[in-house]
Design a protein around this motif. Structure first.
Motif, PDB file in Angstrom:
ATOM      1  N   GLU A  62       0.958  -1.395  -0.232  1.00 46.91           N
ATOM      2  CA  GLU A  62      -0.121   0.443  -0.264  1.00 46.91           C
ATOM      3  C   GLU A  62       0.761   1.079  -0.028  1.00 46.91           C
ATOM      4  O   GLU A  62       0.148   2.263  -0.341  1.00 46.91           O
ATOM      5  CB  GLU A  62      -1.214   0.126   1.341  1.00 46.91           C
ATOM      6  CG  GLU A  62      -0.041  -0.214   2.481  1.00 46.91           C
ATOM      7  CD  GLU A  62      -1.288  -0.515   3.632  1.00 46.91           C
ATOM      8  OE1 GLU A  62      -2.065   1.046   3.523  1.00 46.91           O
ATOM      9  OE2 GLU A  62      -1.232  -1.393   5.174  1.00 46.91           O
ATOM     10  N   GLU A  63       1.947   0.877   0.520  1.00 42.59           N
ATOM     11  CA  GLU A  63       2.890   2.755   0.316  1.00 42.59           C
ATOM     12  C   GLU A  63       3.695   2.606  -0.868  1.00 42.59           C
ATOM     13  O   GLU A  63       3.741   4.019  -0.922  1.00 42.59           O
ATOM     14  CB  GLU A  63       3.858   1.928   1.724  1.00 42.59           C
ATOM     15  CG  GLU A  63       3.626   1.834   2.908  1.00 42.59           C
ATOM     16  CD  GLU A  63       3.149   0.118   3.069  1.00 42.59           C
ATOM     17  OE1 GLU A  63       3.634  -0.905   2.927  1.00 42.59           O
ATOM     18  OE2 GLU A  63       3.042  -0.496   4.394  1.00 42.59           O
ATOM     19  N   TRP A  64       3.320   2.008  -1.547  1.00 45.54           N
ATOM     20  CA  TRP A  64       4.392   2.453  -3.156  1.00 45.54           C
ATOM     21  C   TRP A  64       2.845   3.459  -3.520  1.00 45.54           C
ATOM     22  O   TRP A  64       3.740   3.742  -4.550  1.00 45.54           O
ATOM     23  CB  TRP A  64       4.405   0.912  -3.820  1.00 45.54           C
ATOM     24  CG  TRP A  64       5.587  -0.231  -3.105  1.00 45.54           C
ATOM     25  CD1 TRP A  64       5.650   0.491  -2.415  1.00 45.54           C
ATOM     26  CD2 TRP A  64       6.607  -0.773  -3.492  1.00 45.54           C
ATOM     27  NE1 TRP A  64       7.120  -0.422  -2.265  1.00 45.54           N
ATOM     28  CE2 TRP A  64       7.130  -1.502  -3.122  1.00 45.54           C
ATOM     29  CE3 TRP A  64       5.701  -1.244  -5.000  1.00 45.54           C
ATOM     30  CZ2 TRP A  64       7.806  -2.204  -3.536  1.00 45.54           C
ATOM     31  CZ3 TRP A  64       6.627  -1.964  -5.515  1.00 45.54           C
ATOM     32  CH2 TRP A  64       7.283  -3.058  -4.453  1.00 45.54           C
ATOM     33  N   ALA A  65       1.498   3.338  -3.592  1.00 41.61           N
ATOM     34  CA  ALA A  65       0.148   3.516  -3.783  1.00 41.61           C
ATOM     35  C   ALA A  65       0.219   4.644  -3.665  1.00 41.61           C
ATOM     36  O   ALA A  65       0.224   5.690  -2.982  1.00 41.61           O
ATOM     37  CB  ALA A  65      -0.427   2.743  -4.275  1.00 41.61           C
ATOM     38  N   VAL A  66      -0.212   6.151  -4.440  1.00 41.12           N
ATOM     39  CA  VAL A  66      -0.471   7.420  -4.736  1.00 41.12           C
ATOM     40  C   VAL A  66      -2.233   7.514  -5.057  1.00 41.12           C
ATOM     41  O   VAL A  66      -1.722   7.263  -6.303  1.00 41.12           O
ATOM     42  CB  VAL A  66       0.265   8.717  -4.806  1.00 41.12           C
ATOM     43  CG1 VAL A  66      -0.082  10.384  -4.945  1.00 41.12           C
ATOM     44  CG2 VAL A  66       1.716   8.406  -4.082  1.00 41.12           C
TER      45      VAL A  66
END
Length: 328
Positions: free
Chosen positions: A108-112
């Motif tokens: 989830e941390e990779w997505a914006v």
């Protein structure tokens, strides 16, 4: 679910790429399963296709360091199915299957969330445009006005450089582009550059510690002898923002004199792991105030088959402009 993807295989003494059918069950672990609508071609993708172990450690592998699409399933409380998202940087397309496939699964941390920018626009920018945005941002942080003089951009017709040229022109700066052919010269002028110099002219061979002050600032995407020369040519108080090493990783003939006698600043940009706050700032500027009327110029939209050919063109140094992959 079944989906199509470009897959690079190690065979014998080399590497081959094919379009294959895969299953989402084969994707790596991650809280977000994303249906990719768009991706784009970057130099790292070409390196991955060539078997560069500094980019991709093990094969078979699906490149594509940029991806924009829609969340299909989410195990995160920050995203819901149907959210439009952009994924750039981190390990996507390097050692984690990337945007050259119709689906990806990522942490989830990779997505914006793509709240302020259209997904296709984000992929036209991609890592290249985001990196260009960071380079321009580093220059603008020094309160450099357009009247300070010309800004030199290396690799001006490549992915990062072309975006940097368009952004600077949009903001009213006079840009001089480093080019290597007549086709590149015409392309740079069409993007709004006020002038061009050839690659040989951009590199000093005298070894002098300081050269005539020529540029208000410099955006460098190639490194090597060009970077060494540029630092020695920047006017007092100017900035050199750099992000690449395709021309070499060493900076020979560089002394402390540009920094202590002309107050030149050398700033490095690494886009893969920049902070979420920095990403938010850059993406919003790219979507709004930095979006150039020339934004869609020199953009080639392809399918998977077209991306196969575009990779070959990039490897053969025959590619001009930006290539965007549209999945069906």
């Amino acid at each position: 679910m079944k989906f199509r993807a470009i897959r690079v295989f190690e065979e014998g003494d080399g590497y081959v790429k094919r379009i294959v059918e895969r299953s989402t069950e084969d994707l790596p672990e991650g809280k977000l399963l994303i249906r990719v609508e768009y991706s784009s071609l970057n130099y790292k993708d070409a390196l991955s296709c060539m078997g560069n172990r500094g980019v991709t450690r093990s094969y078979p592998h699906t490149p594509g360091i940029d991806a924009g699409g829609v969340v299909v399933t989410s195990e995160s409380d920050k995203f819901r199915a149907g959210d439009k998202v952009v994924v750039t940087g981190y390990d996507l397309g390097m050692n984690t299957d990337g945007g050259f496939g119709e689906y990806i699964r990522v942490p989830e941390e990779w997505a914006v969330k793509a709240d302020t920018i259209d997904i296709r626009d984000a992929m036209i920018y991609g890592t290249a445009g985001y990196t260009a945005g960071q380079l321009v941002y580093e220059v603008l942080m020094e309160d450099l006005p357009p009247e300070a003089g010309e800004i030199l951009v290396s690799g001006a017709t490549g992915g990062v450089g072309s975006h940097a040229v368009k952004i600077l022109v949009r903001l009213g700066y006079d840009v001089v582009a480093v080019v290597n052919s007549e086709a590149e010269r015409k392309m740079a002028l069409n993007m709004g550059a006020v002038g061009t110099i050839n690659r040989e002219e951009s590199v000093d061979t005298t070894g002098k510690a300081l050269l005539s002050q020529r540029w208000a600032s410099v955006i460098d995407t190639v490194g090597g002898p060009f970077l060494s020369t540029a630092v020695r040519q920047v006017k007092f108080g100017g900035v050199v923002a750099t992000c690449g090493n395709v021309a070499g990783s060493r900076i020979d003939d560089l002394t402390v004199y540009p920094f202590i006698l002309r107050a030149v600043k050398l700033k490095g940009v690494a886009s893969a792991y920049s902070s979420r706050r920095r990403r938010s700032i850059i993406w919003e500027k790219l979507a709004k105030e930095w979006r150039s009327p020339e934004f869609d110029k020199n953009i080639c939209e392809v399918n998977l088959e077209g991306m196969m050919r575009a990779v070959d063109d990039m490897i053969g140094d025959k590619l001009l402009g930006r290539v965007v992959l549209k999945h069906k």
